[in-house]
Design a protein around this motif. Structure first.
Motif, PDB file in Angstrom:
ATOM      1  N   THR A  18       0.823  -1.146   0.115  1.00 21.00           N
ATOM      2  CA  THR A  18      -0.095  -0.058   0.057  1.00 21.00           C
ATOM      3  C   THR A  18       0.753   1.233  -0.138  1.00 21.00           C
ATOM      4  O   THR A  18       1.794   1.295   0.550  1.00 21.00           O
ATOM      5  CB  THR A  18      -1.124   0.130   1.037  1.00 21.00           C
ATOM      6  N   GLY A  21      -0.917   8.561  -0.754  1.00 20.75           N
ATOM      7  CA  GLY A  21      -0.615   9.828  -1.627  1.00 20.75           C
ATOM      8  C   GLY A  21       0.037  10.801  -0.832  1.00 20.75           C
ATOM      9  O   GLY A  21      -0.222  10.827   0.295  1.00 20.75           O
ATOM     10  N   GLU A  59       5.416   4.228  -8.208  1.00 21.73           N
ATOM     11  CA  GLU A  59       5.243   4.617  -6.900  1.00 21.73           C
ATOM     12  C   GLU A  59       5.219   6.111  -6.674  1.00 21.73           C
ATOM     13  O   GLU A  59       4.384   6.506  -6.077  1.00 21.73           O
ATOM     14  CB  GLU A  59       6.502   3.865  -6.059  1.00 21.73           C
ATOM     15  N   ILE A  62       1.807   7.483  -7.800  1.00 22.36           N
ATOM     16  CA  ILE A  62       0.881   7.487  -6.600  1.00 22.36           C
ATOM     17  C   ILE A  62       1.080   8.499  -5.696  1.00 22.36           C
ATOM     18  O   ILE A  62       0.182   9.111  -5.112  1.00 22.36           O
ATOM     19  CB  ILE A  62       0.946   5.940  -5.813  1.00 22.36           C
ATOM     20  N   ALA A  66      -2.209  10.417  -6.421  1.00 21.45           N
ATOM     21  CA  ALA A  66      -3.314   9.896  -5.832  1.00 21.45           C
ATOM     22  C   ALA A  66      -3.456  10.057  -4.341  1.00 21.45           C
ATOM     23  O   ALA A  66      -2.620  10.505  -3.582  1.00 21.45           O
ATOM     24  CB  ALA A  66      -3.461   8.549  -6.174  1.00 21.45           C
ATOM     25  N   LYS A  68      -4.409   7.296  -2.579  1.00 17.98           N
ATOM     26  CA  LYS A  68      -3.498   6.191  -1.853  1.00 17.98           C
ATOM     27  C   LYS A  68      -3.309   4.999  -3.252  1.00 17.98           C
ATOM     28  O   LYS A  68      -4.353   5.194  -4.315  1.00 17.98           O
ATOM     29  CB  LYS A  68      -4.219   5.629  -0.661  1.00 17.98           C
ATOM     30  N   GLY A  69      -2.762   4.127  -3.193  1.00 17.45           N
ATOM     31  CA  GLY A  69      -2.663   3.071  -4.058  1.00 17.45           C
ATOM     32  C   GLY A  69      -2.081   1.770  -3.749  1.00 17.45           C
ATOM     33  O   GLY A  69      -1.395   1.759  -2.407  1.00 17.45           O
ATOM     34  N   THR A  84      -0.196  -1.291 -10.652  1.00 16.49           N
ATOM     35  CA  THR A  84      -0.726  -0.394  -9.698  1.00 16.49           C
ATOM     36  C   THR A  84      -2.120  -0.004  -9.879  1.00 16.49           C
ATOM     37  O   THR A  84      -2.398   0.093 -10.860  1.00 16.49           O
ATOM     38  CB  THR A  84       0.309   0.890  -9.795  1.00 16.49           C
ATOM     39  N   ASP A  86      -4.687   3.077  -8.450  1.00 17.12           N
ATOM     40  CA  ASP A  86      -4.799   4.061  -7.312  1.00 17.12           C
ATOM     41  C   ASP A  86      -6.062   4.485  -7.155  1.00 17.12           C
ATOM     42  O   ASP A  86      -7.228   4.288  -8.068  1.00 17.12           O
ATOM     43  CB  ASP A  86      -3.408   5.119  -7.455  1.00 17.12           C
ATOM     44  N   GLU A  87      -6.339   5.157  -6.100  1.00 10.62           N
ATOM     45  CA  GLU A  87      -7.617   5.984  -5.787  1.00 10.62           C
ATOM     46  C   GLU A  87      -7.064   7.550  -5.966  1.00 10.62           C
ATOM     47  O   GLU A  87      -6.358   7.949  -5.212  1.00 10.62           O
ATOM     48  CB  GLU A  87      -8.177   5.894  -4.408  1.00 10.62           C
ATOM     49  N   GLY A 139      -9.863   6.726 -10.446  1.00  9.07           N
ATOM     50  CA  GLY A 139      -8.481   6.229 -10.245  1.00  9.07           C
ATOM     51  C   GLY A 139      -7.700   5.773 -11.418  1.00  9.07           C
ATOM     52  O   GLY A 139      -8.278   5.816 -12.600  1.00  9.07           O
TER      53      GLY A 139
END
Lengths: 152, 120
Positions: A18, A21, A59, A62, A66, A68-69, A84, A86-87, A139
């Motif tokens: 996890t 962001g 990474e 994100i 983002a 989170k991702g 990956t 992401d949100e 995302g």
């Protein structure tokens, strides 16, 4: 194209990480962990180098863009797959986002030497297969495959 | 050419990685855009940059750089130094500009021959 390679290959390693962001303090940590694993598995230097870059840039994306991702990695004797999910805001125009030099990064991100509009291009360049999908307000989903020549 | 020789020749400040100065420097890279450095630098490079934040340590570690030189008298940020010490990455410093230090290092590790060939 990617699914072809995914057929019934049992992974020799699988893991999920996890990423928060906005947390630049920890940026690169997952990529470092992935690199250590790939080295331990004895994969060729070139595969490790490509996968580390792809993981790092994903990474950073994100962290930069983002809320989170998740980064998933799965390794079979034939390939390394990094995915990956992401949100975040999503990417309105993927074609534009894939153009080298295009970036929506803010000043803070640019000051740190990120956000030069190279990340996605590099991910694509260093992957043998690359897939990007994005939904506005939901995302972005990246899928990358790095082939292992002659098996591991 | 090892790091120690370069440190001595160019009077570099050593912030971290004190026991790794025997590391062989194969080549060099200059850049402040991290994606550029990630994509184009190589293992064994000495990386010269003006960035001082802690993400440079992750990049140097991922790329297996021989060391990082902060140019123009820049000091590492506190968390950068902490990380460099923890990961034992040679973090060095110079008062010279990126251009000056890159030129000197180039001469030390590979330029001598080419320069004397052009100006015998």
């Amino acid at each position: 194209m990617i699914t072809v390679l995914d057929v019934h290959e049992k992974p020799i390693f699988e893991s999920s990480y996890t990423v928060q962001g906005g947390n630049f303090d920890e940026a690169g940590k997952v990529a470092s962990q992935i690199k250590v694993i790939l080295k331990k598995l004895g994969l060729q230097t070139d595969v490790v180098r490509k996968a580390a870059l792809v993981a790092y840039e994903s990474e950073i994306n994100i962290v930069s863009y983002a809320r989170k991702g998740t980064i998933n990695i799965s390794i079979t004797p034939q390939r390394v797959k990094i995915e990956t999910i992401d949100e975040g805001h999503g990417i309105p125009d993927i074609e534009l986002a894939m153009q080298e030099g295009y970036s929506t990064a803010d000043a803070k991100i640019r000051e740190m030497g990120f956000g030069a509009g190279m990340g996605l291009c590099n991910i694509k360049k260093f992957s043998d297969q690359f897939q990007i999908t994005s939904e506005i307000g939901i995302g972005t989903h990246l899928k990358m495959i790095i082939l292992i020549e002659n098996g591991a | 050419m090892d790091l120690e020789t370069i440190v001595k020749c160019l009077d570099l400040k050593v912030f971290s990685g004190f026991d790794k100065l025997k590391t062989e420097v194969l080549d060099g890279y200059t850049g402040d855009l991290l994606s550029d450095v990630m994509a184009n630098s190589k293992e064994g490079d000495i990386w010269m940059t003006r960035q001082v934040h802690q993400n440079i340590i992750a990049v140097a570690s991922l790329k297996d750089h021989a060391g990082v030189i902060l140019v123009h008298g820049a000091d590492p940020a506190n968390d950068t130094l902490e990380k460099a010490l923890k990961e034992n990455i040679p973090l060095l410093g110079t008062g010279l500009s990126g251009f000056e230090i890159a030129g000197r290092i180039y001469n030390i590790i590979k330029g001598k021959k080419e320069i004397t060939a052009q100006n015998p």
